[in-house]
Design an enzyme around this catalytic site. Structure first.
Site, PDB file in Angstrom:
ATOM      1  N   ASP A   3      34.940  46.410  50.291  1.00 33.97           N
ATOM      2  CA  ASP A   3      36.252  45.826  50.038  1.00 33.97           C
ATOM      3  C   ASP A   3      37.186  45.999  51.231  1.00 33.97           C
ATOM      4  OD1 ASP A   3      37.428  44.301  48.119  1.00 33.97           O
ATOM      5  OD2 ASP A   3      38.374  45.949  47.063  1.00 33.97           O
ATOM      6  N   ASP A  17      37.644  44.658  40.398  1.00 36.65           N
ATOM      7  CA  ASP A  17      38.548  45.788  40.246  1.00 36.65           C
ATOM      8  C   ASP A  17      38.570  46.311  38.822  1.00 36.65           C
ATOM      9  OD1 ASP A  17      39.267  45.458  42.931  1.00 36.65           O
ATOM     10  OD2 ASP A  17      40.735  43.944  42.403  1.00 36.65           O
TER      11      ASP A  17
END
Length: 600
Positions: free
Chosen positions: A358, A420
């Site tokens: 990420d 997420d």
């Protein structure tokens, strides 16, 4: 093999979707608004987006000082000026071939209070040089040609307008909605996944047929984690370079996966309904030969219809986001139930690898691309030069509740990627399973869920301070991993917590040993049974028939149709008397009631 292949396919689809947008996105820009009302007092006023360059002149921050009046004209040379000039008016002019400086200099010289330039192409900030900026004292902004047509269609030719640029709020109120949805999904998914998975330790394992086996969870191994992260990276890069060609494939996959997730979430509720239990008639069709219940077929049709409805109206910003969020939450719950991390070691590996993934694609890739844009942000929001103008659906999206130029022009929604939710949610599910195994009153589950909420709040704070896209896993992974690790260390259970399901196996073996010792000493005998020998000697030969195995060995095996159930067995037909098969736990209860894990 078919079950394993189906499980791997589900896992591939899950990580394929997780690879996509996982950042809360917000971008600052020189956006403003033009408020238009009819001079005849007709319909209510409406705001339109404009793009301006503050180096010419700043737009007012409130309507009290906003510019008024409206006029239309072309403005590239002095003959284009009206005879009476633009005294206290806001000219609306076509883009033409002249420079912005030539337009705004003529407008300012004729008394205009500002200048609006209509553009049929993409809006770009009107530029100039420092000398020109110092000379001009009125604002100049660009308005899209589509909005210009809508203005005169809605309000007619006699309109009044005001240019203004209200201050952007640091955070929108829709963040509260996103926070509740994200934390609620993680908590519910983790609780559901942990409770469902631990049943195999709390109950006797039964062979419920192929329908039950297909719904079993998939254990993630380190090799699978590495392979799928590499696949995620490749897919993200492909989307960056071939977005228009792949976006429709992603939308189709989302429709299929979300309808499956919605069915999985609603089927337990529908199965509890007391009506419509009839089954389809006997037939030879591939799926219908199992004679499913009619209500389950209706549920499947409903889930497909909801997914198709979203697919058709996905670009309706007024209400389609509600369907997308509902389908996205159902998909996340389904994946949390299907994918299982068996150890804290696997949890740590997965979260750390995706943490690096990420951060790299958000913060490092801008230094590697020609445009200087983040690959993750470009893919998540859709490239600005995309011909399809489609958006990837793997996000929770909520429209902005504050009235601001950013909400009107560039980012009408706040986004949170499924990754997420799913990635920390797998750790929360593992914590819940471990809680049940060690009977810790769900302390790990609650602590990890609270840590996830805190990490999400930290993400919001970073978003407000930096005013740019943030990799949410940068904050969520440390919060959840450190909290879980510290709690296990404080409770002196780190070794068991790290090994996970291996500890469950050790606990099961210990419980079975204690059960055998108790059976040797205190097992009640049937009145028909002969007197026991000097002691209970379990047979050493593993090939002894089931009828000759000690009672403790039969605890993990379900009775077959030919065998009597647990309890007192009837005498055989030959007249011999059969001993009792009564299972007793160390506490004097059945294994299921006492909560002891089963070895089978």
């Amino acid at each position: 093999m078919a079950v394993a292949a189906a499980a791997l396919a589900r896992l591939a689809a899950a990580f394929f979707l997780v690879a996509q947008c996982r950042s809360l996105l917000q971008a600052a820009g020189d956006y403003g608004m033009v408020h238009v009302v009819s001079e005849k007092g007709g319909p209510k006023g409406k705001d339109y987006c404009v793009l301006y360059n503050p180096q010419w002149a700043h737009l007012p921050h409130d309507l009290g000082k906003a510019l008024r009046d409206w006029s239309a004209s072309t403005l590239c040379s002095p003959p284009d000026l009206p005879a009476k000039g633009f005294s206290n008016q806001l000219p609306l002019v076509a883009r033409g071939n002249c420079t912005f400086y030539e337009k705004v200099r003529l407008a300012q010289g004729s008394g205009a209070r500002g200048l609006l330039v209509v553009s049929k192409e993409a809006l770009v900030p009107p530029g100039g040089n420092k000398t020109q900026y110092d000379e001009i004292g009125i604002p100049v902004a660009l308005l899209s040609y589509k909005d210009k047509l809508d203005i005169f269609k809605s309000f007619g030719g006699a309109v009044r307008a005001a240019l203004y640029a209200p201050s952007e709020p640091m955070l929108d109120y829709n963040m509260i909605i996103i926070f509740v949805m994200a934390v609620g999904t993680v908590a519910l998914g983790g609780y559901w996944a942990g409770s469902r998975d631990v049943k195999k330790y709390m109950k006797h394992k039964r062979d419920d047929g192929p329908e039950k086996q297909e719904d079993e969870a998939v254990d993630v191994t380190p090799v699978m984690i590495c392979v799928f992260v590499v696949m995620c990276c490749c897919m993200l890069v492909l989307l960056y370079y071939f977005y228009d060609q792949l976006v429709y494939a992603i939308i189709g996959i989302f429709c299929l996966a979300s309808s499956t997730g919605l069915y999985s979430c609603l089927s337990p509720v529908v199965q509890r309904l007391p009506f419509c239990k009839c089954r389809v008639p006997s037939n030879g069709l591939p799926y219908f030969h199992k004679r499913p219940q009619v209500r389950m077929l209706l549920l499947a049709l409903f889930c497909v219809a909801v997914s198709v409805l979203w697919g058709v109206f996905r670009n309706e910003d007024q209400w389609a986001w509600v369907l997308q969020d509902a389908l996205g939450i159902a998909f996340c719950l389904y994946m949390l139930k299907t994918i299982r991390l068996p150890t804290f070691k696997a949890c740590t590996l997965l979260l750390m690898v995706l943490f690096i993934y990420d951060v790299f694609f958000v913060f490092i890739t801008p230094f590697l691309t020609k445009s200087g844009n983040s690959i993750m942000v470009e893919v998540a929001t859709g490239p600005s030069d995309s011909a399809t103008h489609e958006k990837l659906p793997m996000v929770l999206k909520v429209p902005r509740l504050n009235s601001s130029p950013l909400a009107l022009c560039d980012r009408p929604f706040s986004l949170l990627g499924f990754g997420d939710i799913l990635v920390p949610g797998l750790l929360v599910a593992y914590c819940h399973r471990f809680d049940i195994q060690v009977q810790s009153s769900r302390v790990y589950f609650v602590a990890c869920t609270i840590a996830y909420g805190i990490g999400l709040l930290v993400t919001f704070m970073a978003l407000a301070l930096m005013q740019r896209g943030q990799p949410a896993l940068l904050y969520l992974v440390p919060c959840t991993l450190i909290t879980s690790f510290a709690l296990a260390l404080w409770r002196r259970e780190l070794g068991m917590f790290w090994m996970g399901s291996g500890f469950a196996g050790a606990l099961t073996s210990t419980a079975l040993t204690n059960l055998r010792l108790l059976l040797q000493k205190d097992l009640p005998q049937s009145p028909w049974a002969p007197a026991p020998a000097e002691g209970f000697q379990p047979p050493k030969d593993t090939d002894v028939p089931p009828s000759q195995q000690p009672p403790g060995e039969e605890l993990g095996r379900s009775p077959t149709p030919e065998e009597p159930s647990l309890g007192l067995s009837a005498p055989a037909e030959s007249g011999t008397e059969a001993p009792t098969r009564e299972s007793v736990s160390p506490a004097g209860h059945t294994p299921e009631a006492s909560g002891q894990p089963d070895t089978a």
